[in-house]
Design an enzyme around this catalytic site. Sequence first.
Site, PDB file in Angstrom:
ATOM      1  N   ARG A  43     -10.159  10.249  -7.278  1.00  0.00           N
ATOM      2  CA  ARG A  43     -11.568  10.045  -7.663  1.00  0.00           C
ATOM      3  C   ARG A  43     -12.523  10.851  -6.801  1.00  0.00           C
ATOM      4  O   ARG A  43     -13.678  11.045  -7.153  1.00  0.00           O
ATOM      5  CB  ARG A  43     -11.929   8.566  -7.502  1.00  0.00           C
ATOM      6  CG  ARG A  43     -11.240   7.662  -8.471  1.00  0.00           C
ATOM      7  CD  ARG A  43     -11.671   6.243  -8.215  1.00  0.00           C
ATOM      8  NE  ARG A  43     -13.061   6.055  -8.641  1.00  0.00           N
ATOM      9  CZ  ARG A  43     -13.424   5.474  -9.769  1.00  0.00           C
ATOM     10  NH1 ARG A  43     -12.503   5.008 -10.588  1.00  0.00           N
ATOM     11  NH2 ARG A  43     -14.689   5.334 -10.085  1.00  0.00           N
ATOM     12  N   LYS A 142       7.528   1.488  -8.860  1.00  0.00           N
ATOM     13  CA  LYS A 142       7.531   0.031  -8.875  1.00  0.00           C
ATOM     14  C   LYS A 142       6.316  -0.489  -8.096  1.00  0.00           C
ATOM     15  O   LYS A 142       5.801   0.278  -7.263  1.00  0.00           O
ATOM     16  CB  LYS A 142       8.825  -0.515  -8.290  1.00  0.00           C
ATOM     17  CG  LYS A 142       8.929  -0.369  -6.759  1.00  0.00           C
ATOM     18  CD  LYS A 142      10.053  -1.149  -6.207  1.00  0.00           C
ATOM     19  CE  LYS A 142       9.659  -2.392  -5.509  1.00  0.00           C
ATOM     20  NZ  LYS A 142       9.016  -2.223  -4.209  1.00  0.00           N
ATOM     21  N   HIS A 172      13.550   3.683  -5.471  1.00  0.00           N
ATOM     22  CA  HIS A 172      13.937   4.736  -4.514  1.00  0.00           C
ATOM     23  C   HIS A 172      15.280   4.449  -3.851  1.00  0.00           C
ATOM     24  O   HIS A 172      15.919   5.354  -3.325  1.00  0.00           O
ATOM     25  CB  HIS A 172      12.825   4.989  -3.486  1.00  0.00           C
ATOM     26  CG  HIS A 172      12.753   3.993  -2.375  1.00  0.00           C
ATOM     27  ND1 HIS A 172      12.113   2.797  -2.489  1.00  0.00           N
ATOM     28  CD2 HIS A 172      13.250   4.011  -1.116  1.00  0.00           C
ATOM     29  CE1 HIS A 172      12.223   2.126  -1.353  1.00  0.00           C
ATOM     30  NE2 HIS A 172      12.904   2.852  -0.494  1.00  0.00           N
ATOM     31  N   LYS A 176      18.858   7.055  -2.462  1.00  0.00           N
ATOM     32  CA  LYS A 176      19.386   7.158  -1.092  1.00  0.00           C
ATOM     33  C   LYS A 176      20.810   7.725  -1.128  1.00  0.00           C
ATOM     34  O   LYS A 176      21.622   7.292  -1.958  1.00  0.00           O
ATOM     35  CB  LYS A 176      19.413   5.772  -0.433  1.00  0.00           C
ATOM     36  CG  LYS A 176      18.029   5.265  -0.061  1.00  0.00           C
ATOM     37  CD  LYS A 176      18.114   3.930   0.656  1.00  0.00           C
ATOM     38  CE  LYS A 176      16.742   3.333   0.850  1.00  0.00           C
ATOM     39  NZ  LYS A 176      16.053   3.781   2.049  1.00  0.00           N
ATOM     40  N   GLU A 210      14.735  -5.769   7.300  1.00  0.00           N
ATOM     41  CA  GLU A 210      13.742  -4.871   7.902  1.00  0.00           C
ATOM     42  C   GLU A 210      13.226  -5.506   9.174  1.00  0.00           C
ATOM     43  O   GLU A 210      13.045  -6.724   9.226  1.00  0.00           O
ATOM     44  CB  GLU A 210      12.567  -4.672   6.949  1.00  0.00           C
ATOM     45  CG  GLU A 210      12.939  -3.987   5.667  1.00  0.00           C
ATOM     46  CD  GLU A 210      11.713  -3.745   4.800  1.00  0.00           C
ATOM     47  OE1 GLU A 210      11.012  -2.759   5.029  1.00  0.00           O
ATOM     48  OE2 GLU A 210      11.438  -4.561   3.910  1.00  0.00           O
ATOM     49  N   ASP A 229       9.335  -7.846  -4.461  1.00  0.00           N
ATOM     50  CA  ASP A 229       9.269  -6.558  -3.764  1.00  0.00           C
ATOM     51  C   ASP A 229      10.662  -5.939  -3.573  1.00  0.00           C
ATOM     52  O   ASP A 229      10.819  -4.726  -3.651  1.00  0.00           O
ATOM     53  CB  ASP A 229       8.607  -6.781  -2.390  1.00  0.00           C
ATOM     54  CG  ASP A 229       8.232  -5.478  -1.706  1.00  0.00           C
ATOM     55  OD1 ASP A 229       7.797  -4.556  -2.400  1.00  0.00           O
ATOM     56  OD2 ASP A 229       8.373  -5.394  -0.469  1.00  0.00           O
ATOM     57  N   HIS A 234      15.456  -3.415  -5.867  1.00  0.00           N
ATOM     58  CA  HIS A 234      16.443  -2.762  -5.004  1.00  0.00           C
ATOM     59  C   HIS A 234      17.753  -3.567  -4.893  1.00  0.00           C
ATOM     60  O   HIS A 234      18.841  -3.027  -5.038  1.00  0.00           O
ATOM     61  CB  HIS A 234      15.887  -2.558  -3.594  1.00  0.00           C
ATOM     62  CG  HIS A 234      14.578  -1.828  -3.552  1.00  0.00           C
ATOM     63  ND1 HIS A 234      14.274  -0.793  -4.398  1.00  0.00           N
ATOM     64  CD2 HIS A 234      13.487  -1.972  -2.759  1.00  0.00           C
ATOM     65  CE1 HIS A 234      13.056  -0.336  -4.128  1.00  0.00           C
ATOM     66  NE2 HIS A 234      12.559  -1.044  -3.133  1.00  0.00           N
TER      67      HIS A 234
HETATM   68  C1  BG6 Z   1       9.710  -0.815  -0.877  1.00  0.00           C
HETATM   69  C2  BG6 Z   1       9.021  -2.107  -0.561  1.00  0.00           C
HETATM   70  O1  BG6 Z   1      10.052  -0.742  -2.232  1.00  0.00           O
HETATM   71  O2  BG6 Z   1      10.886  -0.709  -0.082  1.00  0.00           O
HETATM   72  C3  BG6 Z   1       8.710  -2.216   0.912  1.00  0.00           C
HETATM   73  O3  BG6 Z   1       7.831  -2.205  -1.322  1.00  0.00           O
HETATM   74  C4  BG6 Z   1       9.952  -2.009   1.731  1.00  0.00           C
HETATM   75  O4  BG6 Z   1       8.149  -3.489   1.223  1.00  0.00           O
HETATM   76  C5  BG6 Z   1      10.656  -0.728   1.313  1.00  0.00           C
HETATM   77  O5  BG6 Z   1       9.579  -1.920   3.092  1.00  0.00           O
HETATM   78  C6  BG6 Z   1      12.002  -0.602   1.991  1.00  0.00           C
HETATM   79  O6  BG6 Z   1      12.487   0.680   1.757  1.00  0.00           O
HETATM   80  P1  BG6 Z   1      13.407   1.405   2.833  1.00  0.00           P
HETATM   81  O7  BG6 Z   1      13.759   2.689   2.170  1.00  0.00           O
HETATM   82  O8  BG6 Z   1      12.579   1.558   4.073  1.00  0.00           O
HETATM   83  O9  BG6 Z   1      14.556   0.478   3.044  1.00  0.00           O
END
Ligand code: BG6
Length: 486
Positions: A43, A142, A172, A176, A210, A229, A234
């Site tokens: 924007r 996502k 994503h 990996k 994490e 999330d 994932h």
């Molecule tokens: C994302 C989530 O999709 O994946 C995040 O929204 C999360 O909250 C992340 O931290 C984790 O990805 P990675 O690649 O760091 O394990």
Amino acid sequence: MSFDLVLFGGTGDLAWRKLMPALFQSFRHGTLPEGGRIIGVGRDDLSHDQYREQIRSRFDSVDNSKRPNPEEFARFAALLEFQRMDLSKPDDYAALNTMLEERNADSVVMYVATAPALFTTVCEQLAAAGLNGFKTRIVLEKPLGHDLASNRAINETVRRCFTEKQVFRIDHYLGKPSVQNLFAMRFGNALFEPLWRREHIANIQITMAEDLGVETRGAFYEKTGALRDMVQNHALQLLCAIAMEPPINAHADAIRDEKLKVLRSLKPWTAETLSQHVIRGQYSAGKVSGVPVPGYREEMGVSPDSQTETFVALRTEITNWRWAGVPFYIRTGKRLAGRDAHIVVNFHATPHPIFNTPVGAVNKLVINLQPKDGLELHLLAQSQGNRSKAASQSLAPVQLDLDFDKRFGSERVGAYERLLLDVLDGRLNLFVRSDEQEEAWRWVEPMIEHWQSDTTGPRPYAAGTWGPSAASAMIARDGFCWSEES
Ligand code: BG6
């Protein structure tokens, strides 16, 4: 083959943190197709040069080895342009159309890295402006919706505007290298397949831990939580990769058909399993690597009486011939004891013990996803040193350890780099089809509904631990324990 990559949300967080660094890496590695143009859309009123400068300054916070030197950046910046757009205005799409027509690149990628609320608007406006032709691909980040109904609504709009072959739904984790290795291990080797079934496997555990908290994303996370999330996408994609039948070939639909079958075979929830087999937690203040950190409710953008879960552990089963009765455990959380994603396949104990084995020792295959990437095969062996009778009848754990980072280190590409190149190539193998996504939502929805009516809220756990003790109790009821407790 020339391309135009239009980055909606070109000044947003994802573009800065993931997409630009990935595009630059690909440029540096010489894998980005020649004749490309990357158009950041936002924007703000920026000239091309101002946008380039913003991006250059953001690279200062990128890991040193991935940062461009001035000469490299100047070459990369030549690909970058900026287009100011109000995403609700048809005229702005018409202007974009003109800009793209002038160049007439071989392929056009629309990467929608905006707030999810704008996904359908962008799709509809692109279609209305005729920007959905056969050479266009659309990438959607996502989260795609927050429940089954909203996901369906988005997918219906997307389907009205684009054919399924044009749509690249990103997860994503599928990009990996470690997850691709999981496919390679299972379907590129004959060794494991005969063992990959209920007759030999006692349980499978998927951990995605994490150590970070919600960082600056408190407001987003409040509405999302760990289930939406991490689990809906994932974790379930990992579960599919581990449990799916061998696809008939390596084409996108063959792979996605098999993943869909796994999702359809997940055991439906009952009132009893919802209360016994799902644990939600929320971190309170604690220490991570010795450093004091605040609790979730003290994070920026988070309500002081938040009920959002930052941890989920659950047990499920896959109701088909291969897996009936084998528990699958999934666990994910923020502010846990470390950053560690792995899958453990625990095999049955020997049918008749003739040696003394350490309590609980079984053969297991550990698939390390991150930060390590590799395979560990845990076996039992006799140590040769001790000649006493007792020792000769006792076995000790040993392991075969394959470290893919060491073996392939410099050849590996990051998740976003890989996925972006696949989009440019038109390869859908590592992207999620709408029916998979809907099935995953269908399965997580009863948990969301159960929590809405369950006023006990998430269980607190201290930051820097492995989550609420109830998660250990849940798995212990089956006679097993999490990998770090074994
Ligand atoms: C994302 C989530 O999709 O994946 C995040 O929204 C999360 O909250 C992340 O931290 C984790 O990805 P990675 O690649 O760091 O394990």
